[in-house]
Design an enzyme around this catalytic site. Structure first.
Site, PDB file in Angstrom:
ATOM      1  N   MET A 258       0.730   4.534   2.990  1.00 18.56           N
ATOM      2  CA  MET A 258       0.181   4.679   3.880  1.00 18.56           C
ATOM      3  C   MET A 258       1.143   5.680   4.560  1.00 18.56           C
ATOM      4  O   MET A 258       0.923   6.176   5.736  1.00 18.56           O
ATOM      5  CB  MET A 258       0.124   3.660   4.811  1.00 18.56           C
ATOM      6  CG  MET A 258      -0.966   2.627   4.048  1.00 18.56           C
ATOM      7  SD  MET A 258      -1.956   3.011   3.670  1.00 18.56           S
ATOM      8  CE  MET A 258      -3.274   3.300   4.888  1.00 18.56           C
TER       9      MET A 258
ATOM     10  N   GLU B 246     -10.659   0.940  -9.573  1.00 14.36           N
ATOM     11  CA  GLU B 246      -8.752   1.990  -9.510  1.00 14.36           C
ATOM     12  C   GLU B 246      -8.334   0.670 -10.486  1.00 14.36           C
ATOM     13  O   GLU B 246      -7.635   1.876 -10.333  1.00 14.36           O
ATOM     14  CB  GLU B 246      -8.730   1.508  -8.353  1.00 14.36           C
ATOM     15  CG  GLU B 246      -9.282   2.005  -6.176  1.00 14.36           C
ATOM     16  CD  GLU B 246      -8.743   1.738  -5.357  1.00 14.36           C
ATOM     17  OE1 GLU B 246      -7.259   1.747  -5.209  1.00 14.36           O
ATOM     18  OE2 GLU B 246      -9.289   1.549  -4.683  1.00 14.36           O
TER      19      GLU B 246
ATOM     20  N   ASP C 212      -5.139  13.611   0.813  1.00 16.24           N
ATOM     21  CA  ASP C 212      -5.968  13.551   0.129  1.00 16.24           C
ATOM     22  C   ASP C 212      -6.910  14.627  -0.878  1.00 16.24           C
ATOM     23  O   ASP C 212      -7.943  15.127  -1.002  1.00 16.24           O
ATOM     24  CB  ASP C 212      -7.053  12.720   0.178  1.00 16.24           C
ATOM     25  CG  ASP C 212      -6.541  10.888   0.992  1.00 16.24           C
ATOM     26  OD1 ASP C 212      -5.459  10.993   0.177  1.00 16.24           O
ATOM     27  OD2 ASP C 212      -6.349  10.608   1.753  1.00 16.24           O
TER      28      ASP C 212
ATOM     29  N   GLY D  78      -0.870  -4.554  -2.875  1.00 12.53           N
ATOM     30  CA  GLY D  78       0.161  -4.302  -4.210  1.00 12.53           C
ATOM     31  C   GLY D  78      -0.601  -4.048  -5.484  1.00 12.53           C
ATOM     32  O   GLY D  78      -0.238  -4.630  -6.375  1.00 12.53           O
ATOM     33  N   SER D  79      -2.365  -4.409  -5.005  1.00 16.01           N
ATOM     34  CA  SER D  79      -2.841  -5.027  -6.734  1.00 16.01           C
ATOM     35  C   SER D  79      -3.324  -3.812  -7.759  1.00 16.01           C
ATOM     36  O   SER D  79      -2.901  -3.727  -8.606  1.00 16.01           O
ATOM     37  CB  SER D  79      -4.213  -5.010  -6.026  1.00 16.01           C
ATOM     38  OG  SER D  79      -5.840  -3.732  -6.038  1.00 16.01           O
TER      39      SER D  79
ATOM     40  N   HIS E 287      -7.452   7.242  -4.503  1.00 20.13           N
ATOM     41  CA  HIS E 287      -7.642   7.214  -2.980  1.00 20.13           C
ATOM     42  C   HIS E 287      -9.067   6.159  -3.461  1.00 20.13           C
ATOM     43  O   HIS E 287     -10.347   7.008  -3.936  1.00 20.13           O
ATOM     44  CB  HIS E 287      -8.217   8.886  -2.581  1.00 20.13           C
ATOM     45  CG  HIS E 287      -8.956   8.050  -0.575  1.00 20.13           C
ATOM     46  ND1 HIS E 287      -8.570   8.326  -0.631  1.00 20.13           N
ATOM     47  CD2 HIS E 287     -10.625   9.314  -1.013  1.00 20.13           C
ATOM     48  CE1 HIS E 287      -8.957   8.126   1.294  1.00 20.13           C
ATOM     49  NE2 HIS E 287     -10.183   8.746   0.338  1.00 20.13           N
TER      50      HIS E 287
HETATM   51  C1  GRF Z   1      -5.994   0.814  -2.590  1.00 19.99           C
HETATM   52  O1  GRF Z   1      -7.483   1.139  -1.762  1.00 19.99           O
HETATM   53  C2  GRF Z   1      -5.521   2.522  -2.706  1.00 19.99           C
HETATM   54  O2  GRF Z   1      -7.593   3.363  -3.451  1.00 19.99           O
HETATM   55  C3  GRF Z   1      -6.009   3.102  -1.466  1.00 19.99           C
HETATM   56  O3  GRF Z   1      -4.830   1.975  -0.656  1.00 19.99           O
HETATM   57  C4  GRF Z   1      -5.538   0.947  -1.392  1.00 19.99           C
HETATM   58  C5  GRF Z   1      -4.191   0.371  -2.072  1.00 19.99           C
HETATM   59  O4  GRF Z   1      -5.208  -1.705  -2.429  1.00 19.99           O
HETATM   60  N1  GRF Z   1      -4.869   4.383  -1.107  1.00 19.99           N
HETATM   61  P1  GRF Z   1      -3.134  -2.335  -3.198  1.00 19.99           P
HETATM   62  O5  GRF Z   1      -2.360  -2.110  -2.300  1.00 19.99           O
HETATM   63  O6  GRF Z   1      -3.016  -1.576  -4.791  1.00 19.99           O
HETATM   64  O7  GRF Z   1      -3.895  -3.651  -3.540  1.00 19.99           O
END
Ligand code: GRF
Length: 207
Positions: free
Chosen positions: A91, A175, A146, A13-14, A110
């Site tokens: 996922m 991101e 995607d 969840g970053s 993504h």
């Molecule tokens: C990220 O790299 C995002 O691009 C992909 O999954 C990862 C999720 O990371 N879809 P986080 O859970 O947001 O840390």
């Protein structure tokens, strides 16, 4: 008025954190009103609780099929009057039930420059292919993997010394920058989908 955002996350969840921080600090006219995870131990749920945001776990295994599971997710999102659904490390492939409930209102991030390297392990795919640049993409979600119209992308270099981890870290920084930015554009009503293209209008409504 703040845009009501619901976040679906399966893991650490970053990106969720980056979105919540941007909302809290008033950098984007949005508020995260609910976080939903398909995974019991997702750290994303903890992050939401820490921020005082309702955190729900909805287990796909508890339902007869994908449609029933998605219906439950949709009901929860509707209960919180969500206007934009953000997938952040979610996922699962989103199906018709969710997309019909939130037409052009589901977006995803993504970790590659789509249409290159869709699916799992975008960073590993980029490294193995040998590209000199990779990055990340925020896009509208359609029924493909995607494949939806692209809102924003950011580019990062790939170095000879990179490992999957160092590249992922460099991409992640971007991101965390472009996901809140894309939500801001959506919240301001500035995204117009024309076929495959997403036009970004200026504040007066001109592209
Ligand atoms: C990220 O790299 C995002 O691009 C992909 O999954 C990862 C999720 O990371 N879809 P986080 O859970 O947001 O840390």
């Amino acid at each position: 008025m703040l845009l009501r955002v619901g976040v679906l996350a399966s893991g650490r969840g970053s990106n969720l954190q980056a979105i919540m921080d941007a909302c809290r600090e008033g950098r984007i006219p949005a508020q995260v009103v609910v976080v939903i995870s398909d995974q019991e131990n997702a750290f994303a749920l903890q992050r939401a609780r820490d921020a005082g945001i309702p955190a729900l776990q909805i287990k796909p295994e508890s339902f007869a099929g994908k449609q029933e599971y998605e219906q439950a997710v949709v009901s929860a999102l509707k209960k919180y009057q969500v206007e934009l659904v953000c997938l952040a490390g979610y996922m699962r492939l989103v199906g018709k039930t969710m997309l019909d409930a939130f037409p052009n209102r589901v977006i995803n991030i993504h970790p590659a420059l789509l249409p290159a390297f869709p699916g799992l392990h975008g960073q590993r795919q980029a490294l193995e292919y040998g590209v000199r640049f990779s990055g990340c993409t925020v896009h509208f979600v359609d029924e493909g993997c995607d494949t939806g119209p692209i809102i924003l992308q950011a580019v990062v270099p790939v170095f000879d010394t990179d490992t999957e981890e160092t590249l992922a870290e460099r991409i992640l920084e971007q991101e965390h920058r472009i996901y809140p930015e894309a939500i801001r554009l959506f919240a301001e009503g500035r995204l117009r989908i024309e076929g495959r293209r997403v036009l970004i209008e200026d504040c007066q409504g001109e592209a």
